[in-house]
Design a protein around this motif. Sequence first.
Motif, short mmCIF file in Angstrom:
data_model
loop_
_atom_site.label_atom_id
_atom_site.label_comp_id
_atom_site.label_asym_id
_atom_site.label_seq_id
_atom_site.Cartn_x
_atom_site.Cartn_y
_atom_site.Cartn_z
N ALA A 564 0.80 -1.24 0.02
CA ALA A 564 -0.06 -0.01 -0.05
C ALA A 564 0.90 1.31 -0.10
O ALA A 564 0.60 2.16 -0.78
N GLN A 565 1.83 1.16 0.76
CA GLN A 565 2.79 2.53 0.90
C GLN A 565 3.65 2.68 -0.20
O GLN A 565 3.75 3.70 -0.81
N TRP A 567 2.90 1.50 -3.35
CA TRP A 567 2.00 2.38 -4.47
C TRP A 567 1.57 3.75 -4.23
O TRP A 567 1.32 4.65 -5.11
N LEU A 568 1.44 4.10 -3.09
CA LEU A 568 1.00 5.50 -2.68
C LEU A 568 2.14 6.17 -2.92
O LEU A 568 1.85 7.32 -3.96
N PHE A 582 0.07 6.67 4.82
CA PHE A 582 -1.09 6.12 5.39
C PHE A 582 -1.07 6.25 6.88
O PHE A 582 0.02 5.88 7.46
N PHE A 590 -6.77 -1.98 5.76
CA PHE A 590 -6.12 -2.60 4.43
C PHE A 590 -5.88 -3.98 4.90
O PHE A 590 -6.14 -4.77 4.08
N MET A 602 -6.13 -3.24 -5.34
CA MET A 602 -5.18 -2.49 -4.34
C MET A 602 -4.64 -1.10 -4.88
O MET A 602 -4.86 0.05 -4.44
N THR A 605 -7.70 1.19 -5.83
CA THR A 605 -8.01 2.02 -4.38
C THR A 605 -6.80 3.00 -3.93
O THR A 605 -7.62 4.07 -3.66
N VAL A 606 -5.74 2.72 -4.18
CA VAL A 606 -4.69 3.85 -3.67
C VAL A 606 -4.61 4.99 -4.78
O VAL A 606 -4.78 5.92 -4.27
N GLU A 607 -4.81 4.42 -5.99
CA GLU A 607 -4.88 5.74 -7.12
C GLU A 607 -6.26 6.46 -6.61
O GLU A 607 -6.09 7.81 -6.78
#
Length: 691
Positions: A564-565, A567-568, A582, A590, A602, A605-607
């Motif tokens: 998650a981090q 891709w963020l 996050f 998550f 994921m 969602t992150v986008e």
Amino acid sequence: MKVQKYMTPDPVTLRPQDSIFLAAKTFLAHHVDGAPIVDERGLLLGLITKTHLYQAMTGGLPLTTTVERVMTTGVVTVSPDDDLDKVFSLAVKRLPVVDKEGYLVGMITATDLLTAFYDKYRSAVDQLQAILDSAYNGIIAVDREGKIILFNQKAELLVGCSAAEVKGLRITEVIPNNGLMEVLQTGEPRTGQRLVVGSTTVISDRTPITSQGRVIGALAVFQDVSELQKAMEELVDVRKFAHTLETILETAYEGIIVVDPDGIVTMFNRAYEDFLGIKREEVIGRHVTEVIENTRMHIVVKTGVPEIGLKQKIMGQEMVVQRIPIFEDNRIIGAVGKVMFKDVKDLRAMAERLHALESKVEYYETELKKIRGSKYTFDHIVGTSGKMLAVKNMALKAAQGHSNVLITGESGTGKELLAHAIHHASPRASGPFIRLNCAAIPQDLLEAELFGYEEGAFTGARKRGKPGKFELANRGTIFLDEIGDMPLPMQAKILRVLQEKEIERVGGVETLKVDVRVVAATNKDLQELVEQKLFRNDLFYRLNVITLAIPPLRERNEDIPILAQYWLEKLCDEMGIPGKRFAPEALEYFRAYQWRGNVREMINTVERLVNTVDKTVIEGQDLPAGITGWNQAERDTPAARGTLEKSLCDTERSSLLEAMEKAGGNKTVAARILGIHRSTLYDKLHKYGLA
């Protein structure tokens, strides 16, 4: 060079009434970032790109918005008969190609232009190399590090080595004491150096190669003087060799003149005639000073000292000449003079052009490899869980060999990413990486797409034919995604390629040998398909040499915060947005979420969060309801989890029944209603016993 030769015919198109959601799916399925909009007749109306989609979504437009609302109209177009120079001047990544009536006939893309550039410069380099190889003198050029970059055919004969053997070597390793390194250091030309190369005595003229006032290399021209000198020394019987010598002089490319001990011209060849515009009959018997300006031939016959590689201005033009006295029984009987080069500037410019062209060709070759090569490496596979590390370690081992690889896993787990990484780490990394989604190509076009076709193979076939994916992947890797959806007749042909290592184009009569490694991927159970007679048993075992099973995201829970981090940060960087992070609470949500769509879900969602959340820290309250709703206080109780899963299954089953009823039993129409792929619909129908 015309647009028609390099354009991509039959491009992916959209209709003005299509939704931006369908546009996004089309882009993903065909690996494109834009598509022309045409009406039902094929008339070009506009153009839509990923940028339009990003702007639409960030602008809050619903996914059902039609593409005609966001497309660009008044698009710049070109004709199939236009010259490519026109396209180059426009500096646009993609251009629709239309006929005189405005109907779309193709697209010219950056890849097509790159191929055209490559062909153009390769042809120019070949022509220039042919010119240099036709030169009588040996020509060698080095870069600023003293490494050989040019070695013509005469140089090969003098040194006794081929160009392929010496290119890239330092000049001192091939010809010691050559003097080129001194020219590189000083930037000053050097002329008239006598060398023994192999068994041949040569005279070398060396000059720096400059670009924008900077020395980027050096050029040496080697003149074999031993041949001419030896010929003169052996002319004992003038009558016997007169005819032979005259023939040699007449066929020589360089201007040659011979004088007697008094400086009277006795021989004057055709090349000199043509250059000076004087007939031989007007020259023979006259003193050399009356024929050639600034000559020193009459001085050489007096001193007996050869003058080689010196400049002489004739008719206002700087030339490089040599003057050699002729001895017989230790007395001078004459002298021979020869123009080595009519204009040294032309040769220097030619070498500079060749160097520039070779640099461009090397650049375009590198760019083509990037386009046709793999985009991702093992560094792009994020995760430290035991399951993912095991998959990566096995994939690294598989990459070192040449065996076929089968990648399995749910949709969105990153099967294509792993295929890219395997190719990049393999011995075939310098070769092409060609991708094909077996489920995205209609059955009647799949054979032509895989194996190519010959001209006239079918109505609408491209003139001169087209290579297939296997042919394009020669000496590289082909990635067959969703192999489980491949029709049985095509499976037999794939099996033949794997066994015989050869293909036959559609409509062709010749077989072509191919050296291709196959990496296949599927989200289905191929063993079950084999039992159902939907997949060939022999093809399954051919593909299943090495199997890599990518675990779903819910089975590697510890990787979720890292992913998650990652891709963020990546998406913020790509969109030019200040960095975000996050909050721990958001990451806990998550981790608890099931991620049925795995990493792909994921990323989406992150986008969405990157585009919709303005704060630097994304908290739990900023997450979509679908994620936070899953994580109420009762979420961890087995009873609640079971009830929720049953509710989801019931809802999904009801949706399937309703869609099938609306479609009248037509699965293709039902899949379109539900907004899912037809193969996904089949899977769900089997899952709920509705098939």
